[in-house]
Design a protein around this motif. Structure first.
Motif, PDB file in Angstrom:
ATOM      1  N   SER A  87       0.680  -1.180  -0.028  1.00  0.00           N
ATOM      2  CA  SER A  87      -0.127  -0.015  -0.062  1.00  0.00           C
ATOM      3  C   SER A  87       0.785   1.091   0.053  1.00  0.00           C
ATOM      4  O   SER A  87       0.523   2.141  -0.680  1.00  0.00           O
ATOM      5  CB  SER A  87      -0.899  -0.024   1.058  1.00  0.00           C
ATOM      6  N   THR A  88       1.864   1.264   0.664  1.00  0.00           N
ATOM      7  CA  THR A  88       2.883   2.336   0.755  1.00  0.00           C
ATOM      8  C   THR A  88       3.498   2.592  -0.558  1.00  0.00           C
ATOM      9  O   THR A  88       3.867   3.769  -0.938  1.00  0.00           O
ATOM     10  CB  THR A  88       3.817   2.362   1.992  1.00  0.00           C
TER      11      THR A  88
ATOM     12  N   ARG B  17      -4.788  -1.379  -5.579  1.00  0.00           N
ATOM     13  CA  ARG B  17      -5.275  -0.623  -4.451  1.00  0.00           C
ATOM     14  C   ARG B  17      -6.193   0.628  -5.220  1.00  0.00           C
ATOM     15  O   ARG B  17      -5.763   0.799  -6.319  1.00  0.00           O
ATOM     16  CB  ARG B  17      -4.142   0.003  -3.620  1.00  0.00           C
TER      17      ARG B  17
ATOM     18  N   THR C 179      -4.512   4.506   3.848  1.00  0.00           N
ATOM     19  CA  THR C 179      -3.137   4.568   4.245  1.00  0.00           C
ATOM     20  C   THR C 179      -2.336   5.653   4.708  1.00  0.00           C
ATOM     21  O   THR C 179      -1.539   5.895   5.478  1.00  0.00           O
ATOM     22  CB  THR C 179      -2.396   3.735   2.938  1.00  0.00           C
TER      23      THR C 179
ATOM     24  N   ILE D 138      -1.752   4.821 -10.132  1.00  0.00           N
ATOM     25  CA  ILE D 138      -1.648   3.865  -9.303  1.00  0.00           C
ATOM     26  C   ILE D 138      -1.099   2.654  -9.808  1.00  0.00           C
ATOM     27  O   ILE D 138      -1.640   2.336 -10.999  1.00  0.00           O
ATOM     28  CB  ILE D 138      -3.130   3.449  -8.697  1.00  0.00           C
TER      29      ILE D 138
ATOM     30  N   LEU E 131       1.098   4.150  -2.746  1.00  0.00           N
ATOM     31  CA  LEU E 131       0.913   5.772  -2.380  1.00  0.00           C
ATOM     32  C   LEU E 131       2.156   6.544  -2.827  1.00  0.00           C
ATOM     33  O   LEU E 131       1.686   7.669  -3.263  1.00  0.00           O
ATOM     34  CB  LEU E 131       0.757   5.521  -0.855  1.00  0.00           C
TER      35      LEU E 131
ATOM     36  N   ASP F 207      -8.288   3.015  -0.577  1.00  0.00           N
ATOM     37  CA  ASP F 207      -7.473   2.365   0.010  1.00  0.00           C
ATOM     38  C   ASP F 207      -6.062   3.410   0.253  1.00  0.00           C
ATOM     39  O   ASP F 207      -5.654   3.163   1.397  1.00  0.00           O
ATOM     40  CB  ASP F 207      -7.134   1.275  -0.704  1.00  0.00           C
ATOM     41  N   LEU F 208      -5.547   4.086  -0.732  1.00  0.00           N
ATOM     42  CA  LEU F 208      -4.406   4.551  -0.341  1.00  0.00           C
ATOM     43  C   LEU F 208      -4.627   6.126   0.400  1.00  0.00           C
ATOM     44  O   LEU F 208      -3.624   6.311   1.079  1.00  0.00           O
ATOM     45  CB  LEU F 208      -3.710   5.323  -1.776  1.00  0.00           C
TER      46      LEU F 208
END
Length: 234
Positions: free
Chosen positions: A173-174, A209, A217, A186, A177, A213-214
Motif C-alpha cells: 500500500s505504501t 489498490r 493508508t 496507481i 501511495l 485504499d491509499l
C-alpha cells in the motif's frame, strides 16, 4: 523527543506491531543481545535476489552459481554474530534451504525486465483523496520495479499468506501511495513469497489498490506519526 518529521515504512510497521517495542528500538535504542535466525536468513536471500536483479538491470544474465555464491557469502557474514535458531533450524539446514529457494526463484523469473532495484523514495505525505498535506515526510525502498510499472515486494516466509493478508499488506500500500503521489498513477502491485517449506515454493500474488485504499493508508501513517510524537508507547 523530537517529532518524527520523516517516518519510514519500517517504523510504521514496527509501531503497529507493538508501540512499546518501537520505543525500545527507535527511542531508547536498546541493543539486542541476539538476532533471530529467520530474520538473518531472509536478509541473505534478499541480498542474493537484489544482486541477481541488478545484474539483469545492467543487461547481463547471471548464472545460478553466481547467485548462490552471493547468498553463501552473506549467510556466512550473518552468522558472525550470535543467531538464535528454532528447534527445527540450523545454520547448515537453512543454507541448503536458501540455495533451493534461490534456484527456484532464478528458474521462475518471467521475461519482464527490471527498471529499478531497491529504489528509494522520500516525499511529503498527502491524502490522495483530498490533496491535503499531512505534515509528515515518508521514506522507504521499493524492492523491484518491473518494466510494466509493477512494484514488487519480496518476502521469505514459513507458510503461505493468511486470508486477507494481501489486502492488508502495508508495504505494498505504501509503495502504491508513494508512486501515486510522485507520478499521478496507481501502479500494479505484486507480492512475491519464497516459502521455506519442506519443498520450497514461490508464490506470486498480484493485487491492486484504490484511491480510497491509499487515502486510508496516508491517514494511518499520519496517525502513527502523531502517536510517536506524543510518546504514546503502550
Amino acid at each position: 523527543m523530537e517529532p518524527p518529521r520523516t517516518i519510514s515504512v519500517s517504523q510504521v510497521n514496527a509501531y503497529l506491531a507493538c508501540p512499546l517495542k518501537y520505543r525500545f528500538q527507535y527511542v531508547d535504542k536498546i541493543p539486542r543481545p541476539w538476532r533471530v535466525a529467520a530474520m538473518a536468513f531472509g536478509t541473505s536471500v534478499h541480498a542474493a535476489v537484489e544482486w541477481f536483479h541488478r545484474e539483469r538491470l545492467a543487461g547481463r544474465q547471471p548464472e545460478l552459481a553466481a547467485v548462490l555464491k552471493v547468498f553463501d557469502a552473506d549467510w556466512y557474514a550473518q552468522n558472525v554474530e550470535p543467531l538464535v535458531f528454532s528447534e527445527r533450524e540450523s545454520k547448515d539446514a537453512l543454507a541448503e534451504k536458501g540455495r533451493a529457494m534461490l534456484q527456484l526463484y532464478v528458474e521462475s523469473v518471467n521475461g519482464t525486465k527490471p527498471v529499478a532495484v531497491e529504489q528509494p523514495f522520500e516525499l511529503d505525505l498527502a491524502d490522495p483523496e483530498t490533496g491535503e498535506l499531512l505534515d509528515v515526510r515518508l521514506r522507504g525502498v521499493i524492492d523491484l520495479v518491473e518494466e510494466d510499472q509493477t512494484l514488487v515486494d519480496l518476502k521469505t516466509a514459513g507458510r503461505t499468506l493468511e486470508q486477507g493478508g494481501l489486502e492488508r499488506h502495508l508495504q505494498l500500500s505504501t509503495y502504491a501511495l508513494a508512486f501515486l503521489l510522485q507520478h499521478g498513477d496507481i501502479p500494479k502491485l505484486r507480492l512475491d513469497m519464497l516459502l521455506k517449506t519442506a519443498k520450497p515454493r514461490l508464490e506470486r500474488h498480484p493485487t491492486t489498490r484504490s484511491v480510497e485504499d491509499l487515502g486510508w493508508t496516508a491517514r494511518l501513517i499520519r496517525e502513527v506519526s502523531l502517536a510517536i510524537e506524543t510518546e504514546h508507547f503502550y
